[in-house]
Scaffold this motif. Structure first.
Motif, PDB file in Angstrom:
ATOM      1  N   ALA A  45       2.146   4.200  -8.689  1.00 50.43           N
ATOM      2  CA  ALA A  45       1.742   4.413  -7.549  1.00 50.43           C
ATOM      3  C   ALA A  45       1.026   2.810  -6.536  1.00 50.43           C
ATOM      4  O   ALA A  45       1.508   2.649  -5.582  1.00 50.43           O
ATOM      5  N   ASP A  48       4.893   1.481  -5.254  1.00 47.11           N
ATOM      6  CA  ASP A  48       4.984   2.886  -3.355  1.00 47.11           C
ATOM      7  C   ASP A  48       4.017   2.861  -2.569  1.00 47.11           C
ATOM      8  O   ASP A  48       4.541   2.380  -1.195  1.00 47.11           O
ATOM      9  N   ALA A  49       2.622   2.994  -2.935  1.00 48.49           N
ATOM     10  CA  ALA A  49       1.967   2.094  -1.592  1.00 48.49           C
ATOM     11  C   ALA A  49       2.702   0.585  -0.680  1.00 48.49           C
ATOM     12  O   ALA A  49       2.680   0.555   0.470  1.00 48.49           O
ATOM     13  N   SER A  52       5.682   1.418   1.350  1.00 43.36           N
ATOM     14  CA  SER A  52       5.005   1.918   2.035  1.00 43.36           C
ATOM     15  C   SER A  52       4.666   1.439   3.120  1.00 43.36           C
ATOM     16  O   SER A  52       5.497   1.273   4.392  1.00 43.36           O
ATOM     17  N   TYR A  68     -10.304   3.646   0.688  1.00 40.88           N
ATOM     18  CA  TYR A  68     -10.107   2.381   0.426  1.00 40.88           C
ATOM     19  C   TYR A  68     -11.243   2.532  -0.626  1.00 40.88           C
ATOM     20  O   TYR A  68     -11.171   2.315  -2.162  1.00 40.88           O
ATOM     21  N   HIS A 276      -3.764  -1.701   0.445  1.00 45.29           N
ATOM     22  CA  HIS A 276      -3.526  -1.116  -0.190  1.00 45.29           C
ATOM     23  C   HIS A 276      -3.188  -0.643  -2.018  1.00 45.29           C
ATOM     24  O   HIS A 276      -2.934  -0.302  -2.826  1.00 45.29           O
ATOM     25  N   GLU A 279      -5.958   0.256  -3.160  1.00 45.81           N
ATOM     26  CA  GLU A 279      -6.583   1.301  -3.040  1.00 45.81           C
ATOM     27  C   GLU A 279      -5.341   2.528  -4.470  1.00 45.81           C
ATOM     28  O   GLU A 279      -6.001   3.298  -5.110  1.00 45.81           O
ATOM     29  N   ALA A 280      -3.984   2.600  -4.114  1.00 43.30           N
ATOM     30  CA  ALA A 280      -3.533   2.858  -5.399  1.00 43.30           C
ATOM     31  C   ALA A 280      -3.767   2.849  -6.966  1.00 43.30           C
ATOM     32  O   ALA A 280      -3.725   3.137  -7.353  1.00 43.30           O
TER      33      ALA A 280
END
Ligand SMILES: Cc1ncc(COP(=O)(O)O)c(C=O)c1O
Length: 391
Positions: A45, A48-49, A52, A68, A276, A279-280
């Motif tokens: 995760a 991926d974050a 992106s 967040y 990011h 958050e992930a």
């Protein structure tokens, strides 16, 4: 499901743990179990974050969205039943830079700050570099278990004591302080006007069957007399991302800390990657985290069995958290310097030596278990051979 056995190409691993040691010693054959990060990829995760963000190709100043804050608030509630709100959260680039703002804002030059040794040596460094007096209160070893020594802590308090830095879970031995101890500590500190800075950076690395209680979640008294430093860094292997949280339910503490951030403009334009990744980590990495701790537990059990069979005189302590094993080599009767040579020159392995971590650390080492089991096995075999060759 996640492959923690995969041995990553060494050039992909953290340069502080591997590359800098190889550069320092000139030995390309080293195996490194020192610096506190892990030789695993972060959770998918998080990858991926971050991917992106990279794909968008725009790395301007980020804004902290509700998602967040929801991720942080949700994680602390889900795992520890600690209920906080957005207003209680401030930030830093990592835990120790936030220590500076907290210490500068909430204590005076020359004040005494207590912490328990052995502990990560940076505690002492930050306290003294900020012109406060570092007061070490050694942990006591009772029946093979490390405990807070309340008699020593009480005796260490003077009218100049204004802060207590708690390391929970504790680096290096991976102890989680129990609720009774935390309550006793909160009472003692409140009676003596001592603010508790609770460093909970290892809170996400809890062994299966164990549980962790953030100090501030214990009671209103604990919440109002403490400030907590926590981040995704250690638990989700994103130490190079540089983003951490400072949380306090005491509005004065948070506002004093935020004022400190004006000194270096640190509140403005934080790391887009840090936001990011955080958050992930906090919203979507629980499964990875559970499997990670099963694997670390497996590594600890492997180490324990290996030592029992091959080096039974090494002292070993059951951790409840972190990816560290704290091992006692005092039976060898070596000086700290000779122990360093045994590990570094003869066994060609890097660990963290206990004498660096303050009183009570001499003759001990901290072995980082955040690595594939095959690498751990290689390290243990090298150690066994080096010790046998000494006989
Ligand atoms: C107890 C403790 N606190 C804080 C830190 C620093 O963490 P970070 O660099 O992820 O902020 C460390 C690093 O080893 C640590 O052991």
């Amino acid at each position: 499901m996640y492959d923690f056995d995969e041995v990553l190409d060494r050039t992909q691993l953290s340069t502080s743990k591997w590359e800098s040691e190889i550069f320092r010693t000139g030995n390309k054959n080293l195996l490194c179990f020192g610096t506190a990060d892990m030789d695993f990829k972060s959770s998918p995760a998080i990858i991926d974050a971050l991917q992106s963000v990279v794909d968008k190709g725009h790395f301007g100043y980020p804004y902290k969205r509700d998602s967040y804050y929801d991720a942080i608030i949700g994680y602390l509630d889900r795992h520890f039943s600690w209920k906080i709100s957005k207003e209680m959260i401030a930030n830093s680039v990592s835990i120790y830079p936030s220590f500076q703002g907290i210490i500068e804002g909430l204590t005076e030059e020359g004040d005494e700050i207590i912490f328990n040794s052995p502990v990560h040596h940076i505690f002492k460094e930050v306290v003294t570099a900020n012109k406060r007096v570092a007061v070490e209160s050694p942990l006591k070893l009772v029946d093979g278990e490390y405990q807070l020594d309340f008699n020593h802590i009480k005796a260490s308090i003077t009218p100049k004591t204004s802060m207590y830095i708690l390391c929970n879970p504790h680096n290096p031995m991976g102890r989680i302080w129990n609720q009774d101890d935390l309550i006793q500590l909160v009472d003692l500190c409140a009676e003596n006007n001592i603010i508790i800075l609770s460093d909970e950076v290892y809170a996400g690395l809890i062994y299966p069957g164990e549980s962790f209680t953030p100090l501030a979640s214990l009671s209103e008294k604990a919440a109002m007399n403490s400030i907590t430093c926590i981040s995704a860094s250690k638990s989700f292997n994103v130490t190079g991302i540089k983003h951490s949280l400072v949380i306090s339910e005491n509005p004065e503490f948070i506002s004093v800390y935020k004022e400190q951030l004006k000194k270096n403009n640190e509140y403005y334009g934080e790391s887009i990657f840090g936001h990011h990744a955080t958050e992930a980590a906090f919203s979507n990495s629980d499964e990875w985290s559970n499997e990670l701790m099963e694997y670390i537990n497996g590594n600890f059990n492997f180490l324990k069995e290996y030592l029992k069979t091959n080096l039974p005189d090494v002292g070993i302590f059951q951790p409840q958290s972190t990816y560290f094993a704290w091992l006692d080599f005092n039976y060898l009767g070596l000086s700290d310097n000779d122990l360093v040579n045994l590990f570094e020159k003869e066994a060609e392995i890097i660990v963290t030596h206990g004498y660096v971590l303050g009183e009570g650390g001499s003759g001990f080492i901290r072995w980082n278990l955040g690595c594939p089991r095959s690498v751990l096995k290689m390290g243990l075999e090298r150690l066994k051979t080096a010790i046998e060759n000494k006989k």
